[in-house]
Write a protein that holds these residues in place. Structure first.
Motif, PDB file in Angstrom:
ATOM      1  N   TRP A 208      54.971  46.649  27.945  1.00 45.24           N
ATOM      2  CA  TRP A 208      55.081  47.100  29.134  1.00 45.24           C
ATOM      3  C   TRP A 208      56.290  47.978  29.383  1.00 45.24           C
ATOM      4  O   TRP A 208      56.301  49.216  29.860  1.00 45.24           O
ATOM      5  CB  TRP A 208      55.185  45.912  30.257  1.00 45.24           C
ATOM      6  N   ALA A 209      57.156  47.585  28.750  1.00 43.23           N
ATOM      7  CA  ALA A 209      58.713  48.423  28.727  1.00 43.23           C
ATOM      8  C   ALA A 209      58.448  49.653  27.969  1.00 43.23           C
ATOM      9  O   ALA A 209      59.343  50.621  28.722  1.00 43.23           O
ATOM     10  CB  ALA A 209      59.775  47.608  27.947  1.00 43.23           C
ATOM     11  N   ALA A 210      57.848  49.937  27.010  1.00 43.71           N
ATOM     12  CA  ALA A 210      57.434  51.172  26.540  1.00 43.71           C
ATOM     13  C   ALA A 210      56.796  52.007  27.309  1.00 43.71           C
ATOM     14  O   ALA A 210      57.117  53.300  27.509  1.00 43.71           O
ATOM     15  CB  ALA A 210      56.740  51.184  25.099  1.00 43.71           C
ATOM     16  N   GLN A 211      55.886  51.618  28.502  1.00 41.58           N
ATOM     17  CA  GLN A 211      55.263  52.317  29.311  1.00 41.58           C
ATOM     18  C   GLN A 211      56.109  52.597  30.411  1.00 41.58           C
ATOM     19  O   GLN A 211      55.987  53.785  31.095  1.00 41.58           O
ATOM     20  CB  GLN A 211      53.867  51.746  29.835  1.00 41.58           C
ATOM     21  N   ALA A 212      57.116  51.687  30.814  1.00 42.36           N
ATOM     22  CA  ALA A 212      57.750  52.048  32.032  1.00 42.36           C
ATOM     23  C   ALA A 212      59.132  52.888  31.380  1.00 42.36           C
ATOM     24  O   ALA A 212      60.460  52.629  31.261  1.00 42.36           O
ATOM     25  CB  ALA A 212      58.624  50.913  32.407  1.00 42.36           C
TER      26      ALA A 212
END
Length: 331
Positions: A208-212
């Protein structure tokens, strides 16, 4: 000069006051008319002198500790901006702006700091206030600057613009310079919240953090008269959706180990930000506790001045007031 002091009005959750404290200022008095916000301030800083009162009814003669301070600071409720110009408003925000300027007459600080919407610095709709402030402050011997800051330029993982008025007494005014953006790339939502997303064992937190991979759009606290907690208007919600975040509500907790993150299936399969995570996106430390129930807590966070913005402004004001410029030594 050491031990710079300030009075902070409409203090809210304490973002501006905390930033000023981090810049080396000591509060003499903070005031706010909201019971829950006052509780937040007293919980986090029991040693602070916090008064629950309406700025429009505040009489500094009854609080002599407000006199002889270095700075009067005001992170005031935001006046109508381009995003809210169509709404019916009470005019309270404009009256609070004027009340802050009139308060300068009474306490005569060495500097004044007002933070609000960026439009306050240039929009035609706010020209009357700018002229009012100019007339009053010049009469009292202040020189002032209008400028716009973006919180993302000062380490806050959020694109949030602030219209700022800094007025400094003439003998120190020449030394004042608006804050300069911090070096380095902006902090992304993923970088700011990855650790908290993984705190309850959610295994997809890193994905998720990579997409955010961008700073947050501006968090909006909303009005006491309008609905519950969400992350902003429709356009803002769309930006959050690209980061796999359901911006239509605020969550009660971060994802657990069994949460399935599948944003392509709709918002029910997106993560929800908690109030604590919204506070991180405003630059509050994890130790800062926000009082009240969820909607009231989120509203305090959304309305706050990010502490790093307050810290940058405080340092700029302190540098001017501590200067040994010819004008100051001559006085």
């Amino acid at each position: 000069m050491e031990g710079l002091t300030f009075v902070d009005v409409c203090s809210g959750a304490g973002g501006l006051a905390l930033g000023l404290e981090q810049a080396g200022f000591e509060p003499r008095l903070l005031l706010d008319d909201d019971e829950i916000a006052v509780q937040t301030l007293r919980t986090n800083r029991p040693e602070w002198n916090v008064l629950r009162t309406d700025l429009l009814e505040f009489d500094p003669a009854e609080h002599p500790e407000s006199y002889d301070v270095d700075l009067l600071a005001a992170g005031l409720p935001r006046v109508r901006s381009s995003a809210t110009v169509g709404r019916v408003e009470s005019g309270l925000e404009e009256r609070l702006l004027e009340a802050t300027v009139y308060l300068v007459h009474a306490i005569r600080p060495r500097a004044v700091l007002i933070e609000n919407v960026p439009e306050l610095t240039h929009a035609d709709g706010h020209e009357a206030f700018r002229e009012f402030a100019r007339t009053e402050l010049e009469h009292l011997g202040y020189e002032f600057s209008w400028f716009v800051m973006n919180a993302v330029d000062f380490g806050v993982p959020q694109k949030r613009k602030h219209g700022v008025l800094v007025a400094v007494r003439q003998q120190w005014a020449e030394a004042f310079r608006p804050p300069v953006r911090a070096p380095g790339d902006p902090v992304t939502v993923g970088a700011a919240l990855a650790s908290s997303m993984a705190a309850r064992g959610w295994t997809d937190a890193s994905r998720w953090a990579a997409q955010a991979d961008q700073p947050a759009p501006t968090l909006v606290g909303g009005s006491k008269n309008r609905g519950g907690a969400d992350l902003g208007p429709t356009r803002t919600k769309r930006i959050w959706a690209t980061m796999g975040v359901n911006a239509h509500t605020v969550g009660d907790s971060t994802p657990g180990p069994d949460f399935i993150w599948a944003p392509e299936l709709g918002r029910e399969n997106m993560v929800k930000l908690t109030v604590e995570q919204a506070a991180l996106l405003q630059g509050f430390p994890t130790t800062w506790q926000i009082s009240g129930r969820k909607t009231a807590r989120y509203r305090q966070v959304g309305h706050a001045t990010p502490p790093p913005v307050g810290r940058a402004l405080g340092r700029a004001v302190a540098e001017a007031l501590n200067s040994d410029s010819p004008a100051s030594t001559a006085g």
